[in-house]
Each structure stands twice: as structure tokens, then as C-alpha cells.
Design a protein around this motif. Structure first.
Motif, mmCIF file in Angstrom:
data_model
loop_
_atom_site.group_PDB
_atom_site.id
_atom_site.type_symbol
_atom_site.label_atom_id
_atom_site.label_comp_id
_atom_site.label_asym_id
_atom_site.label_seq_id
_atom_site.Cartn_x
_atom_site.Cartn_y
_atom_site.Cartn_z
ATOM 1 N N GLN A 82 -67.024 29.495 -1.887
ATOM 2 C CA GLN A 82 -67.306 28.597 -3.002
ATOM 3 C C GLN A 82 -68.269 27.483 -2.583
ATOM 4 N N ASP A 83 -68.941 26.929 -3.601
ATOM 5 C CA ASP A 83 -69.899 25.846 -3.316
ATOM 6 C C ASP A 83 -69.211 24.580 -2.826
ATOM 7 N N SER A 84 -67.960 24.406 -3.208
ATOM 8 C CA SER A 84 -67.257 23.195 -2.805
ATOM 9 C C SER A 84 -66.996 23.153 -1.308
ATOM 10 N N VAL A 85 -67.045 24.338 -0.648
ATOM 11 C CA VAL A 85 -66.810 24.370 0.789
ATOM 12 C C VAL A 85 -68.073 23.980 1.555
ATOM 13 N N SER A 86 -69.225 24.463 1.083
ATOM 14 C CA SER A 86 -70.489 24.178 1.779
ATOM 15 C C SER A 86 -71.096 22.830 1.387
ATOM 16 N N GLN A 87 -70.842 22.358 0.173
ATOM 17 C CA GLN A 87 -71.398 21.092 -0.303
ATOM 18 C C GLN A 87 -70.261 20.072 -0.432
ATOM 19 N N LEU A 88 -70.122 19.278 0.586
ATOM 20 C CA LEU A 88 -69.034 18.318 0.610
ATOM 21 C C LEU A 88 -69.414 17.072 -0.194
ATOM 22 N N LYS A 89 -68.476 16.560 -0.919
ATOM 23 C CA LYS A 89 -68.661 15.332 -1.698
ATOM 24 C C LYS A 89 -67.679 14.291 -1.191
ATOM 25 N N LYS A 143 -66.341 10.575 -1.245
ATOM 26 C CA LYS A 143 -66.275 9.385 -2.089
ATOM 27 C C LYS A 143 -66.034 8.156 -1.217
#
Length: 261
Positions: A223-230, A232
Motif C-alpha cells: 500500500q501507498d501508506s507504507v512507502s509514503q510516510l506522513k 504529524k
């Protein structure tokens, strides 16, 4: 009449007066009425048995029409004789029908018994096969135990042969592990199984890790959430209460910031 009918009547509620489907004139018996009980699947389409029944009905009607009237003793005797002959004929026909039904039932019973025997044979075969498998497993387990006991006794005999003088010697574990040529560190393959012979067997060979196509497919499945960390940013701590009072930790932070400047 039309004048007495209202504009708000229910036409669907009006029923037709009773009228029979057919009218039979007195003194006549239509032959088609004898076939009114035949329906699809019960006599229709007409087969050989239905045609025989129709022929018997016709013969009975012809016989009833040929009966002499009961106006004299001779006609009465002749009538009784004809009735007895027809009754014997009916009984013979009935016995023949019963014999046919019994033969059909006997064939059905034979088929059921044959099927039951086949099922019983299959069950017996399966039971014998399971029994044979259980005995085979018990035999293999017994042979395995005998071989294990044989190897154990051979090791004991070898140990006794080494110590033929009868001296008791304890196992020195520290010596075995400190000596790199001992059986613990470097066991001989002729004595038993040497695990390093098949060391490649335990190596992990994965398509997704060893090939470029596997890595691309693995990357697409992630998933994109694993490679693109956000990440906060943490919210600053509130050092001022609702009433405007500055907490002690807030005053201390202000003093430290002033000293730092």
C-alpha cells in the motif's frame, strides 16, 4: 334488469348460473364418459394397458346388452350361467394382473437386494482395508521400535567395549565442547547424519526477494501508506489555563528561553 342495476356495482362479483359441462339424454350412455377419469400421467398418453381396459369395458357393455331378459325361468338360468362365466373370466384376469404385479415387485426386490449387497461389499472392503492399514502401521511402528532398541543396545555395547576395565567415567561436557575435533563439534558422517551435508536445503529461496520481477510485484502489492510516510508534528503543550493562569512549567520554560537568549 338494466334499470335496476346501479352504476357502482362490482361486475367481477356477478356469477353465472350453474350450467353442466354436458347433458346426457335419458337411455344413452356415451362411451367417452368412461374415459373422463383419464388424465396426463394417469392413463394418458394411452398405452397398451389403457387400450386393454377400453376393450374390456366395450366387451362388458356388449355382454350386458346380450344378457337375456328375466321374463322366464330358462332365461334366468341362462343369465346366471353367463354371469358365472364372466365372473370366472374376471377372476382369471385379476389373478393374471396380480401375478404381473408380483413379478414386478419381485424384480424390484431383487434390484434392491443386489444394491444392498453391493453396498455391504463396499463397506466390508473399506473396513478390511482400514484394518489392514492399521495392522501395517502397527507393524512399522514395532519395527521402528526394534531398530531403535537395537541401535541403543549397540551404543551401550560400544561404550562398554571402550571401558572394558570397568572404570566409571563421567561425561566431561566442557572437554567435549572445547575440543573442536570431538563428536560434538565435528561429528563424523560415517557415525550418523551430518547436518552440514544438506545445509543448502534450509536456505530460503523466495521469488519476491531473489528476482527483479518479484521485487516489482511485491512493491506494487504494498500500500501507498507504507512507502509514503506522513508524520504529524506534535502539538505544543498548553501551559496557560482557561482563566489565564500560567502554570509553573510554563514560567520555567520562559525563564530558560530568556537565559538561553
Amino acid at each position: 334488469t338494466l334499470g335496476t342495476q346501479t352504476d357502482y356495482r362490482d361486475g367481477e362479483a356477478q356469477t353465472d348460473p350453474y350450467s353442466p359441462e354436458y347433458i346426457v339424454h335419458s337411455g344413452s350412455v356415451p362411451e367417452i364418459l368412461t374415459l373422463a377419469t383419464l388424465t396426463w400421467g394417469r392413463g394418458l398418453p394411452a398405452g397398451q394397458a389403457t387400450m386393454q381396459m377400453i376393450d374390456r369395458i366395450r366387451e362388458k357393455r356388449a355382454w350386458e346388452a346380450a344378457l337375456p331378459p328375466m321374463d322366464s325361468p330358462s332365461n334366468i338360468a341362462k343369465r346366471l350361467k353367463m354371469m358365472e362365466a364372466v365372473e370366472r373370466k374376471e377372476w382369471a384376469y385379476r389373478e393374471e394382473e396380480i401375478d404381473k404385479l408380483q413379478k414386478v415387485q419381485l424384480e424390484v426386490f431383487k434390484k434392491l437386494l443386489q444394491r444392498r449387497q453391493e453396498n455391504q461389499n463396499e463397506m466390508d472392503t473399506m473396513r478390511l482395508y482400514n484394518h489392514c492399514q492399521n495392522h501395517q502401521k502397527a507393524k512399522e511402528e514395532k519395527l521402528r521400535k526394534i531398530q531403535h532398541d537395537c541401535a541403543l543396545m549397540l551404543r551401550k555395547l560400544i561404550a562398554k567395549r571402550k571401558n572394558f576395565m570397568g572404570k566409571l567415567e563421567r561425561r566431561d561436557i566442557i572437554k567435549e565442547y572445547s575440543d573442536f575435533s570431538s563428536q560434538t563439534s565435528a561429528p563424523l558422517s560415517r557415525i550418523g547424519f551430518f547436518p552440514d551435508n544438506n545445509s543448502d536445503y534450509y536456505a530460503v529461496k523466495n521469488f519476491y526477494l531473489n528476482t527483479f520481477a518479484g521485487l516489482c510485484e511485491l512493491e506494487q502489492s504494498v500500500q501507498d501508506s507504507v512507502s509514503q510516510l506522513k508524520i504529524k508534528a506534535p502539538k505544543p503543550k498548553c501551559t496557560v489555563t482557561k482563566t489565564g493562569y500560567i502554570k509553573r512549567s510554563g514560567r520555567l520554560d520562559a525563564v530558560l528561553a530568556q537565559v538561553h537568549q
